[in-house]
Design an enzyme around this catalytic site. Structure first.
Site, PDB file in Angstrom:
ATOM      1  N   ALA A 126       0.848  -1.194   0.000  1.00 28.77           N
ATOM      2  CA  ALA A 126       0.000   0.000   0.000  1.00 28.77           C
ATOM      3  C   ALA A 126       0.882   1.242   0.000  1.00 28.77           C
ATOM      4  O   ALA A 126       1.937   1.255   0.633  1.00 28.77           O
ATOM      5  CB  ALA A 126      -0.919   0.007   1.222  1.00 28.77           C
ATOM      6  N   GLU A 129      -1.694 -12.114  -5.174  1.00 27.37           N
ATOM      7  CA  GLU A 129      -3.031 -11.988  -5.745  1.00 27.37           C
ATOM      8  C   GLU A 129      -3.309 -10.507  -5.905  1.00 27.37           C
ATOM      9  O   GLU A 129      -2.940  -9.706  -5.051  1.00 27.37           O
ATOM     10  CB  GLU A 129      -4.114 -12.592  -4.836  1.00 27.37           C
ATOM     11  CG  GLU A 129      -4.078 -14.093  -4.730  1.00 27.37           C
ATOM     12  CD  GLU A 129      -3.310 -14.569  -3.515  1.00 27.37           C
ATOM     13  OE1 GLU A 129      -2.960 -13.723  -2.654  1.00 27.37           O
ATOM     14  OE2 GLU A 129      -3.044 -15.774  -3.411  1.00 27.37           O
ATOM     15  N   TYR A 185       2.915  -4.961 -11.480  1.00 21.70           N
ATOM     16  CA  TYR A 185       3.404  -6.328 -11.316  1.00 21.70           C
ATOM     17  C   TYR A 185       3.909  -6.904 -12.637  1.00 21.70           C
ATOM     18  O   TYR A 185       4.944  -7.576 -12.661  1.00 21.70           O
ATOM     19  CB  TYR A 185       2.319  -7.218 -10.710  1.00 21.70           C
ATOM     20  CG  TYR A 185       1.875  -6.764  -9.343  1.00 21.70           C
ATOM     21  CD1 TYR A 185       2.783  -6.305  -8.396  1.00 21.70           C
ATOM     22  CD2 TYR A 185       0.534  -6.783  -8.989  1.00 21.70           C
ATOM     23  CE1 TYR A 185       2.374  -5.877  -7.146  1.00 21.70           C
ATOM     24  CE2 TYR A 185       0.118  -6.363  -7.729  1.00 21.70           C
ATOM     25  CZ  TYR A 185       1.038  -5.905  -6.816  1.00 21.70           C
ATOM     26  OH  TYR A 185       0.633  -5.488  -5.578  1.00 21.70           O
TER      27      TYR A 185
END
Length: 159
Positions: free
Chosen positions: A81, A114, A126
């Protein structure tokens, strides 16, 4: 000796401390519908198997963090985050790269994660950092409207 990695915008990355649990919970609440409570972060921070890295300034004001779980030769990115005012400044990239660098000094050779398939910015990050989709998990992320989003399962080798 303290581990430190450079980050953009005058920040650096270092291992989180137990005293960071409140800041991590606050940032997680900003970024996720169901943020984790401070007590959960405190529990994770107390365990060696869940190293956590924070991006912060010289006064240790936390701009973002990444938490992983290590099991044998694999790691899972549990959560990442970045404070809303620090987004789009490559802090997430720096956190991931510091995590990879630290894991290179361990037996870990593969990382999984995930991500909500609708989170385009995260999927792009990612993918850019070498992760590839290896599966999906339907109904994985609860949403505010009562529905649930599909998670993409992604992985990358750490070599």
């Amino acid at each position: 000796m303290m581990k430190l990695w450079m980050a953009p915008a005058g920040l650096h990355i270092e291992p989180a401390r137990s005293s960071d649990a409140e800041d991590l919970a606050r940032l997680h609440q900003q970024g996720f519908y169901r943020g984790w409570p401070r007590e959960e972060f405190a529990s994770f921070l107390a365990e060696d198997a869940t190293p956590t890295y924070i991006a912060c300034d010289a006064k240790r004001r936390v701009a973002g963090f990444a938490m992983i779980r290590i099991g044998g030769d694999e790691a899972e990115l549990l959560t990442i985050a970045v404070d809303t005012k620090w987004r789009s400044k490559r802090i997430g990239t720096a956190l991931l790269r510091a995590t990879f660098a630290d894991l290179m000094m361990s037996p870990v050779r593969r990382m999984f994660l995930e991500v909500d398939e609708l989170n385009a910015a995260a999927v792009k990050l990612y993918t850019r950092e070498g992760f590839a989709q290896v599966g999906t998990r339907k109904g994985y992320y609860p949403k505010a409207d009562g529905s649930a989003a599909t998670a993409l399962v992604m992985a990358r080798d750490l070599d």
